[in-house]
Scaffold this motif. Structure first.
Motif, mmCIF file in Angstrom:
data_model
loop_
_atom_site.group_PDB
_atom_site.id
_atom_site.type_symbol
_atom_site.label_atom_id
_atom_site.label_comp_id
_atom_site.label_asym_id
_atom_site.label_seq_id
_atom_site.Cartn_x
_atom_site.Cartn_y
_atom_site.Cartn_z
ATOM 1 N N GLU A 149 0.839 -1.196 0.000
ATOM 2 C CA GLU A 149 0.000 0.000 0.000
ATOM 3 C C GLU A 149 0.880 1.254 0.000
ATOM 4 O O GLU A 149 0.657 2.183 -0.780
ATOM 5 C CB GLU A 149 -0.909 -0.011 1.230
ATOM 6 C CG GLU A 149 -1.760 1.240 1.376
ATOM 7 C CD GLU A 149 -2.441 1.305 2.731
ATOM 8 O OE1 GLU A 149 -3.675 1.356 2.757
ATOM 9 O OE2 GLU A 149 -1.730 1.308 3.761
ATOM 10 N N THR A 150 1.906 1.260 0.853
ATOM 11 C CA THR A 150 2.826 2.395 0.934
ATOM 12 C C THR A 150 3.538 2.606 -0.395
ATOM 13 O O THR A 150 3.635 3.731 -0.889
ATOM 14 C CB THR A 150 3.847 2.175 2.066
ATOM 15 O OG1 THR A 150 3.141 2.094 3.306
ATOM 16 C CG2 THR A 150 4.863 3.304 2.130
ATOM 17 N N ARG A 151 4.017 1.518 -0.995
ATOM 18 C CA ARG A 151 4.709 1.631 -2.290
ATOM 19 C C ARG A 151 3.778 2.171 -3.371
ATOM 20 O O ARG A 151 4.177 2.999 -4.188
ATOM 21 C CB ARG A 151 5.278 0.271 -2.705
ATOM 22 C CG ARG A 151 6.505 -0.105 -1.886
ATOM 23 C CD ARG A 151 7.166 -1.354 -2.380
ATOM 24 N NE ARG A 151 7.750 -1.157 -3.699
ATOM 25 C CZ ARG A 151 8.406 -2.098 -4.361
ATOM 26 N NH1 ARG A 151 8.563 -3.290 -3.823
ATOM 27 N NH2 ARG A 151 8.909 -1.856 -5.549
ATOM 28 N N LEU A 152 2.539 1.688 -3.385
ATOM 29 C CA LEU A 152 1.587 2.166 -4.391
ATOM 30 C C LEU A 152 1.307 3.651 -4.205
ATOM 31 O O LEU A 152 1.365 4.434 -5.159
ATOM 32 C CB LEU A 152 0.277 1.382 -4.331
ATOM 33 C CG LEU A 152 -0.835 1.925 -5.247
ATOM 34 C CD1 LEU A 152 -0.457 1.789 -6.713
ATOM 35 C CD2 LEU A 152 -2.164 1.233 -4.961
ATOM 36 N N LEU A 153 0.992 4.060 -2.985
ATOM 37 C CA LEU A 153 0.622 5.456 -2.750
ATOM 38 C C LEU A 153 1.786 6.405 -3.047
ATOM 39 O O LEU A 153 1.587 7.497 -3.577
ATOM 40 C CB LEU A 153 0.091 5.643 -1.332
ATOM 41 C CG LEU A 153 -1.249 4.935 -1.057
ATOM 42 C CD1 LEU A 153 -1.632 5.051 0.414
ATOM 43 C CD2 LEU A 153 -2.358 5.464 -1.947
ATOM 44 N N ARG A 154 3.001 5.980 -2.739
ATOM 45 C CA ARG A 154 4.166 6.807 -3.077
ATOM 46 C C ARG A 154 4.340 6.910 -4.585
ATOM 47 O O ARG A 154 4.617 7.982 -5.123
ATOM 48 C CB ARG A 154 5.431 6.231 -2.448
ATOM 49 C CG ARG A 154 5.543 6.526 -0.980
ATOM 50 C CD ARG A 154 6.893 6.137 -0.422
ATOM 51 N NE ARG A 154 6.918 6.445 0.995
ATOM 52 C CZ ARG A 154 7.443 5.665 1.924
ATOM 53 N NH1 ARG A 154 8.013 4.528 1.601
ATOM 54 N NH2 ARG A 154 7.413 6.022 3.187
ATOM 55 N N ALA A 155 4.182 5.775 -5.282
ATOM 56 C CA ALA A 155 4.350 5.766 -6.733
ATOM 57 C C ALA A 155 3.278 6.611 -7.419
ATOM 58 O O ALA A 155 3.562 7.334 -8.374
ATOM 59 C CB ALA A 155 4.313 4.329 -7.252
ATOM 60 N N VAL A 156 2.055 6.536 -6.914
ATOM 61 C CA VAL A 156 0.954 7.343 -7.456
ATOM 62 C C VAL A 156 1.266 8.825 -7.269
ATOM 63 O O VAL A 156 1.105 9.638 -8.190
ATOM 64 C CB VAL A 156 -0.381 6.942 -6.785
ATOM 65 C CG1 VAL A 156 -1.453 7.988 -6.990
ATOM 66 C CG2 VAL A 156 -0.846 5.579 -7.298
ATOM 67 N N ASP A 157 1.731 9.179 -6.087
ATOM 68 C CA ASP A 157 2.086 10.569 -5.800
ATOM 69 C C ASP A 157 3.246 11.033 -6.688
ATOM 70 O O ASP A 157 3.235 12.149 -7.200
ATOM 71 C CB ASP A 157 2.453 10.699 -4.318
ATOM 72 C CG ASP A 157 2.705 12.145 -3.908
ATOM 73 O OD1 ASP A 157 1.795 12.991 -4.072
ATOM 74 O OD2 ASP A 157 3.827 12.445 -3.438
ATOM 75 N N ASP A 158 4.221 10.160 -6.890
ATOM 76 C CA ASP A 158 5.395 10.507 -7.697
ATOM 77 C C ASP A 158 5.042 10.868 -9.138
ATOM 78 O O ASP A 158 5.737 11.668 -9.766
ATOM 79 C CB ASP A 158 6.415 9.360 -7.709
ATOM 80 C CG ASP A 158 7.151 9.223 -6.388
ATOM 81 O OD1 ASP A 158 7.067 10.139 -5.538
ATOM 82 O OD2 ASP A 158 7.810 8.175 -6.197
ATOM 83 N N VAL A 159 3.972 10.265 -9.683
ATOM 84 C CA VAL A 159 3.597 10.572 -11.074
ATOM 85 C C VAL A 159 2.496 11.638 -11.141
ATOM 86 O O VAL A 159 1.983 11.933 -12.220
ATOM 87 C CB VAL A 159 3.182 9.301 -11.855
ATOM 88 C CG1 VAL A 159 4.336 8.324 -11.931
ATOM 89 C CG2 VAL A 159 1.937 8.660 -11.282
ATOM 90 N N GLY A 160 2.131 12.205 -9.983
ATOM 91 C CA GLY A 160 1.187 13.316 -9.960
ATOM 92 C C GLY A 160 -0.283 12.939 -10.001
ATOM 93 O O GLY A 160 -1.128 13.785 -10.284
ATOM 94 N N LEU A 161 -0.595 11.674 -9.679
ATOM 95 C CA LEU A 161 -2.008 11.277 -9.611
ATOM 96 C C LEU A 161 -2.540 11.522 -8.213
ATOM 97 O O LEU A 161 -1.800 11.440 -7.226
ATOM 98 C CB LEU A 161 -2.167 9.800 -9.984
ATOM 99 C CG LEU A 161 -1.876 9.464 -11.444
ATOM 100 C CD1 LEU A 161 -1.851 7.956 -11.643
ATOM 101 C CD2 LEU A 161 -2.907 10.100 -12.363
ATOM 102 N N LYS A 162 -3.857 11.797 -8.126
ATOM 103 C CA LYS A 162 -4.469 12.115 -6.832
ATOM 104 C C LYS A 162 -5.446 11.019 -6.418
ATOM 105 O O LYS A 162 -6.478 10.825 -7.066
ATOM 106 C CB LYS A 162 -5.208 13.438 -6.924
ATOM 107 C CG LYS A 162 -5.855 13.842 -5.621
ATOM 108 C CD LYS A 162 -6.574 15.157 -5.752
ATOM 109 C CE LYS A 162 -7.456 15.330 -4.561
ATOM 110 N NZ LYS A 162 -7.352 16.420 -3.775
ATOM 111 N N PRO A 163 -5.139 10.275 -5.321
ATOM 112 C CA PRO A 163 -6.075 9.269 -4.820
ATOM 113 C C PRO A 163 -7.366 9.919 -4.329
ATOM 114 O O PRO A 163 -7.352 11.025 -3.784
ATOM 115 C CB PRO A 163 -5.328 8.623 -3.655
ATOM 116 C CG PRO A 163 -3.887 8.895 -3.948
ATOM 117 C CD PRO A 163 -3.875 10.256 -4.597
ATOM 118 N N LEU A 164 -8.486 9.233 -4.531
ATOM 119 C CA LEU A 164 -9.790 9.764 -4.150
ATOM 120 C C LEU A 164 -10.437 9.041 -2.972
ATOM 121 O O LEU A 164 -11.406 9.535 -2.414
ATOM 122 C CB LEU A 164 -10.752 9.686 -5.347
ATOM 123 C CG LEU A 164 -10.403 10.549 -6.547
ATOM 124 C CD1 LEU A 164 -11.391 10.294 -7.677
ATOM 125 C CD2 LEU A 164 -10.406 12.022 -6.157
ATOM 126 N N ALA A 165 -9.949 7.865 -2.626
ATOM 127 C CA ALA A 165 -10.591 7.077 -1.570
ATOM 128 C C ALA A 165 -9.538 6.215 -0.892
ATOM 129 O O ALA A 165 -8.378 6.173 -1.314
ATOM 130 C CB ALA A 165 -11.689 6.203 -2.179
#
Length: 197
Positions: A149-165
């Motif tokens: 989960e931590t790796r995914l959320l960091r990777a998502v943040d690194d490419v500029g995507l915004k989690p919604l939930a």
């Protein structure tokens, strides 16, 4: 034995995750209280009863994959993501509640699914969405899930995507599968952007 999985369109592949677009599908779900590692087992018995004939029509419904688990919250509630990207209760998951879902076979809609006999089972339509998904193998433990989960959320943040939930934990194999052959995923809904196809 092959089981049905929800269809999706692969939007883009990143080094640590895939960006997938899922259509709308129906789920049967239940909410259980307890530790992360036990929630899936508690809920599985309830939901398996529904698909094995504990419904008003006494109909059997084929098993699909994945079985998903997410923190319980108000329906439709969205969580603003902030730094740091790790998200969990401060004291672990004791006293937490989780919603566990079985995806219903594609041949069903909410109108054609049999009505549950058990009031703990809810039928709901999961709206189509854009999901960032990280796949991993291994044991069904909270520790393994949290690392991914931590790796995914960091990777998502690194490419500029915004989690919604809140992220969702998805398990694809039976409990009898060898742990090193299990397919697991951590998924998080992300906002549509001008660069998403």
């Amino acid at each position: 034995m092959a089981v049905e999985e929800p269809s999706y369109t692969l939007v883009r592949t990143f080094p640590d995750f895939e960006l997938r677009r899922y259509p709308t599908y129906a789920v049967a779900e239940t909410e259980v209280a307890g530790p992360f590692d036990e929630a899936g087992n508690q809920a599985f018995r309830i939901l398996a009863g529904y698909i094995f004939g504990d419904n008003r029509a006494k109909a059997k419904i084929e098993m699909t994959a994945p079985v998903s688990q997410r923190p319980a919250m108000s329906e439709g509630e969205r969580i603003e993501m902030t730094a740091p990207v790790v998200q969990r209760p401060a004291s672990g998951t004791e006293g937490a509640s989780f919603v566990v879902s079985f995806i219903m076979p594609d041949r069903f809609t909410l109108d054609t699914l049999p009505e549950p006999s058990d009031p703990r089972v809810r039928l709901r339509e999961e709206p189509g969405k854009l999901m960032a998904v990280r796949r991993y193998s291994g044991r069904w433990t909270e520790k393994s899930y949290r690392e991914n989960e931590t790796r995914l959320l960091r990777a998502v943040d690194d490419v500029g995507l915004k989690p919604l939930a809140a992220p969702v934990y998805a398990r694809y194999n039976s409990p009898f599968s060898l742990w090193f052959m299990r397919r697991n995923e951590v998924m998080v809904e992300v906002a549509e952007t001008a660069t998403n196809p």
